[in-house]
Design an enzyme around this catalytic site. Structure first.
Site, PDB file in Angstrom:
ATOM      1  N   ILE A  96       0.857  -1.182   0.000  1.00 47.16           N
ATOM      2  CA  ILE A  96       0.000   0.000   0.000  1.00 47.16           C
ATOM      3  C   ILE A  96       0.898   1.238   0.000  1.00 47.16           C
ATOM      4  O   ILE A  96       1.856   1.329   0.778  1.00 47.16           O
ATOM      5  CB  ILE A  96      -0.916  -0.008   1.253  1.00 47.16           C
ATOM      6  CG1 ILE A  96      -1.844  -1.238   1.232  1.00 47.16           C
ATOM      7  CG2 ILE A  96      -1.713   1.285   1.360  1.00 47.16           C
ATOM      8  CD1 ILE A  96      -2.899  -1.234   0.158  1.00 47.16           C
ATOM      9  N   HIS A 112      -1.971 -12.203   7.387  1.00 47.28           N
ATOM     10  CA  HIS A 112      -0.776 -12.809   6.783  1.00 47.28           C
ATOM     11  C   HIS A 112      -0.574 -14.202   7.362  1.00 47.28           C
ATOM     12  O   HIS A 112      -0.689 -14.393   8.575  1.00 47.28           O
ATOM     13  CB  HIS A 112       0.443 -11.924   7.058  1.00 47.28           C
ATOM     14  CG  HIS A 112       1.678 -12.437   6.408  1.00 47.28           C
ATOM     15  ND1 HIS A 112       1.922 -12.309   5.048  1.00 47.28           N
ATOM     16  CD2 HIS A 112       2.733 -13.121   6.914  1.00 47.28           C
ATOM     17  CE1 HIS A 112       3.074 -12.884   4.756  1.00 47.28           C
ATOM     18  NE2 HIS A 112       3.582 -13.383   5.870  1.00 47.28           N
TER      19      HIS A 112
HETATM   20  C1  GAR Z   1      -4.317 -15.735   2.672  1.00 49.88           C
HETATM   21  O1  GAR Z   1      -3.738 -16.900   3.201  1.00 49.88           O
HETATM   22  C2  GAR Z   1      -3.617 -14.505   3.216  1.00 49.88           C
HETATM   23  O2  GAR Z   1      -3.176 -14.668   4.539  1.00 49.88           O
HETATM   24  C3  GAR Z   1      -2.462 -14.371   2.266  1.00 49.88           C
HETATM   25  O3  GAR Z   1      -3.030 -14.648   1.007  1.00 49.88           O
HETATM   26  C4  GAR Z   1      -4.052 -15.626   1.179  1.00 49.88           C
HETATM   27  C5  GAR Z   1      -5.277 -15.190   0.407  1.00 49.88           C
HETATM   28  O4  GAR Z   1      -6.257 -16.203   0.396  1.00 49.88           O
HETATM   29  N1  GAR Z   1      -1.891 -13.045   2.327  1.00 49.88           N
HETATM   30  C6  GAR Z   1      -0.585 -12.789   2.218  1.00 49.88           C
HETATM   31  O5  GAR Z   1       0.255 -13.640   2.012  1.00 49.88           O
HETATM   32  C7  GAR Z   1      -0.213 -11.317   2.398  1.00 49.88           C
HETATM   33  N2  GAR Z   1       1.188 -11.142   2.427  1.00 49.88           N
HETATM   34  P1  GAR Z   1      -7.736 -15.880  -0.095  1.00 49.88           P
HETATM   35  O6  GAR Z   1      -7.618 -15.145  -1.433  1.00 49.88           O
HETATM   36  O7  GAR Z   1      -8.376 -17.230  -0.269  1.00 49.88           O
HETATM   37  O8  GAR Z   1      -8.414 -15.030   0.953  1.00 49.88           O
END
Ligand code: GAR
Length: 191
Positions: A96, A112
């Site tokens: 962001i 995260h």
């Molecule tokens: C989730 O596990 C989230 O924690 C991760 O992406 C995935 C999205 O899953 N985020 C990161 O790694 C941020 N650095 P989703 O699209 O099924 O909600």
């Protein structure tokens, strides 16, 4: 007085966390209104989920703008027009920038899949497994200019009894889908 807690969810992929937030609102577990889904990937599955849920969506490709600031200004116009009060990052794989950080001070949160500050960035689950940790976890935190940095709001840990990647991913998602709506509810109720 109860506020409406109008939230915009930012996502780049499947959007299972968007779905969990939507379901928690529908089930009366989260006092909020989903006013917008923002994605940087026009083919992201989250857009189908948003359509099925009847939530407005904005899909903009950063590469179509001359700068990140211009890209975020375009998002900001829509956030303002929908009255978004909180930005909820749920698998939004982009930093962001100052435009949104300044418009929403202390009002941007992220989830995260690691026990931050360990393993920020991409493939946090892979990083956790590669490091041979006995525990994995999930963190919800306020967003600042860094990559998965910013003050931690909530964390949940589990033992890596089974190190099979798919099993670990499923465990992480189960926790995320419970932890994110519950943490948002706590955050909103203390405003
Ligand atoms: C989730 O596990 C989230 O924690 C991760 O992406 C995935 C999205 O899953 N985020 C990161 O790694 C941020 N650095 P989703 O699209 O099924 O909600």
């Amino acid at each position: 007085m109860m506020t409406t807690n109008k939230i915009a969810v930012f996502a780049s992929g499947s959007g299972s966390n968007f779905q969990a937030i939507h379901d928690a609102i529908r089930n009366g577990k989260l006092a909020a209104e989903l006013v917008l889904v923002v994605t940087d990937k026009p083919d992201a599955y989250v857009l189908r989920r948003a359509a099925a849920a009847g939530v407005e969506a904005l899909a903009l490709r950063p590469q179509d703008f001359i700068s990140k600031a211009d890209y975020e200004r375009a998002i900001l116009i829509e956030l303002h027009s929908q009255g978004a009060e909180w930005l909820v990052l749920a698998g939004y794989m982009r930093l962001i920038g100052p435009v949104l950080l300044e418009a929403y001070p202390n009002r941007i949160v992220n989830i995260h899949p690691s026990l931050l500050p360990e393993f920020p960035g991409k493939d946090a689950i892979g990083q956790t497994l590669a490091a041979g940790r006995e525990e994995a976890g999930v963190t919800v935190h306020f967003v600042d200019a860094g990559m998965d940095t910013g003050p931690i709001i909530a964390q949940r840990t589990f033992r890596l009894d089974n190190r099979d990647r798919q099993t670990v991913e499923e465990a992480v998602h189960r926790i995320e889908h419970e932890l994110y709506p519950a943490t948002l509810q706590k955050l909103f109720s203390r405003q």
